[in-house]
Design an enzyme around this catalytic site. Structure first.
Site, mmCIF file in Angstrom:
data_model
loop_
_atom_site.group_PDB
_atom_site.id
_atom_site.type_symbol
_atom_site.label_atom_id
_atom_site.label_comp_id
_atom_site.label_asym_id
_atom_site.label_seq_id
_atom_site.Cartn_x
_atom_site.Cartn_y
_atom_site.Cartn_z
ATOM 1 N N ASN A 92 0.824 -1.206 0.000
ATOM 2 C CA ASN A 92 0.000 0.000 0.000
ATOM 3 C C ASN A 92 0.859 1.258 0.000
ATOM 4 O O ASN A 92 1.932 1.289 0.601
ATOM 5 C CB ASN A 92 -0.921 0.005 1.225
ATOM 6 C CG ASN A 92 -1.856 -1.181 1.231
ATOM 7 O OD1 ASN A 92 -2.170 -1.742 0.182
ATOM 8 N ND2 ASN A 92 -2.303 -1.583 2.407
ATOM 9 N N ASP A 94 -0.511 4.181 1.099
ATOM 10 C CA ASP A 94 -1.068 5.060 2.129
ATOM 11 C C ASP A 94 -0.179 5.064 3.366
ATOM 12 O O ASP A 94 0.805 4.327 3.446
ATOM 13 C CB ASP A 94 -2.512 4.648 2.482
ATOM 14 C CG ASP A 94 -2.596 3.231 3.054
ATOM 15 O OD1 ASP A 94 -1.996 2.979 4.120
ATOM 16 O OD2 ASP A 94 -3.266 2.366 2.450
ATOM 17 N N HIS A 109 6.050 -0.466 -2.721
ATOM 18 C CA HIS A 109 5.522 0.188 -3.920
ATOM 19 C C HIS A 109 5.524 1.703 -3.811
ATOM 20 O O HIS A 109 4.860 2.380 -4.606
ATOM 21 C CB HIS A 109 4.116 -0.318 -4.226
ATOM 22 C CG HIS A 109 4.086 -1.735 -4.698
ATOM 23 N ND1 HIS A 109 2.947 -2.517 -4.691
ATOM 24 C CD2 HIS A 109 5.075 -2.538 -5.196
ATOM 25 C CE1 HIS A 109 3.232 -3.720 -5.158
ATOM 26 N NE2 HIS A 109 4.510 -3.755 -5.470
ATOM 27 N N THR A 176 -4.333 -9.259 0.356
ATOM 28 C CA THR A 176 -3.682 -9.104 -0.951
ATOM 29 C C THR A 176 -4.415 -9.920 -2.012
ATOM 30 O O THR A 176 -5.024 -10.953 -1.714
ATOM 31 C CB THR A 176 -2.211 -9.529 -0.910
ATOM 32 O OG1 THR A 176 -2.136 -10.936 -0.696
ATOM 33 C CG2 THR A 176 -1.473 -8.807 0.201
ATOM 34 N N LEU A 202 -10.301 -11.490 2.773
ATOM 35 C CA LEU A 202 -11.757 -11.503 2.716
ATOM 36 C C LEU A 202 -12.248 -12.644 1.836
ATOM 37 O O LEU A 202 -13.238 -13.316 2.144
ATOM 38 C CB LEU A 202 -12.263 -10.157 2.189
ATOM 39 C CG LEU A 202 -13.748 -9.845 2.374
ATOM 40 C CD1 LEU A 202 -14.133 -9.860 3.852
ATOM 41 C CD2 LEU A 202 -14.061 -8.478 1.757
#
Length: 232
Positions: A92, A94, A109, A176, A202
């Site tokens: 991520n 963020d 990244h 991921t 999930l």
């Protein structure tokens, strides 16, 4: 988990989705509104820098509207308490892991709150809009760009990540897709070196079959449970 000492944790977009950040894939993902080729390649930056800079300016501004969730907070608690080696590798861009308090952390990244000089390679903290032609304070070139690893570019800190995987007793992948390499290959590397492997997601990822164990559910539930197990 009493025999676990060294841990590598990989996090992806799924851990931040519960904070309100759109993932890149999926029906409401960022790639639905933008072609990858238009906003996340070196060629796109050269062809249309205004579009690329605006895309990441919007992502950066969105960070002010979201906060770390229970999954980020649980990993930060693990970071503070774990006596062995721990490395959190995030795909991520963020800053939610940092805001939760994690410090043993790598952004493979890149980061939204960083600008990279395409001329001298110097990266600097950056919280404001980043228009094309922004000047590097280090070399004076008007060459600052988003400090994001575009498709076709080499992710950051791969040597350090591979060293940590070689020493890991446990590799955990959280939220991921299992579709983006080289991160998607970390599970196979970890298994090669003898680590136990666990996926928290999930839904099953593209690489679920490579994990010894997969637990399905929201990261905000599964990650705190895992941390409680690890810390006893």
């Amino acid at each position: 988990m009493t025999d676990i000492r060294n841990i590598v944790i990989l996090t992806g977009a799924g851990i931040s989705a519960e904070s309100g950040l759109a993932t890149f894939r999926g029906p409401d993902g960022l790639w639905e509104g933008h072609r990858v080729e238009d906003v996340c390649t070196p060629e796109a930056l050269a062809r249309n820098p205004a579009l690329v800079h605006r895309f990441y300016d919007e992502r950066r501004a969105k960070l002010a509207e979201v906060a770390p969730n229970r999954a980020h907070e649980a990993l930060a608690a693990l970071d503070r308490a774990w006596p062995g080696d721990l490395l959190i590798v995030t795909q991520n861009v963020d800053d939610l892991h940092e805001r939760a308090g994690a410090s043993r952390l790598l952004h493979m990244h890149g980061e939204l709150k960083s600008a990279l000089c395409a001329a001298c390679g110097k990266a600097v903290a950056w919280a404001d809009p980043l228009p094309p032609g922004s000047v590097c304070a280090g070399c004076g070139a008007p060459s600052l760009r988003p400090d994001i690893v575009f498709f076709g570019e080499m992710p950051y800190d791969m040597e350090r990540i591979e060293e940590a995987l070689a020493q890991a007793d446990l590799f955990v992948s959280i939220g991921t897709s299992g579709a983006v390499y080289p991160a998607a290959g970390f599970v196979q590397m970890a298994r090669h070196y003898g680590a136990r492997t666990l996926e928290l997601n999930l839904d099953p990822s593209a690489g679920s079959s490579y994990f010894e164990e997969s637990r399905l559910g929201p990261a905000s539930e599964l990650v705190p449970e895992l941390v409680r197990d690890l810390l006893g």
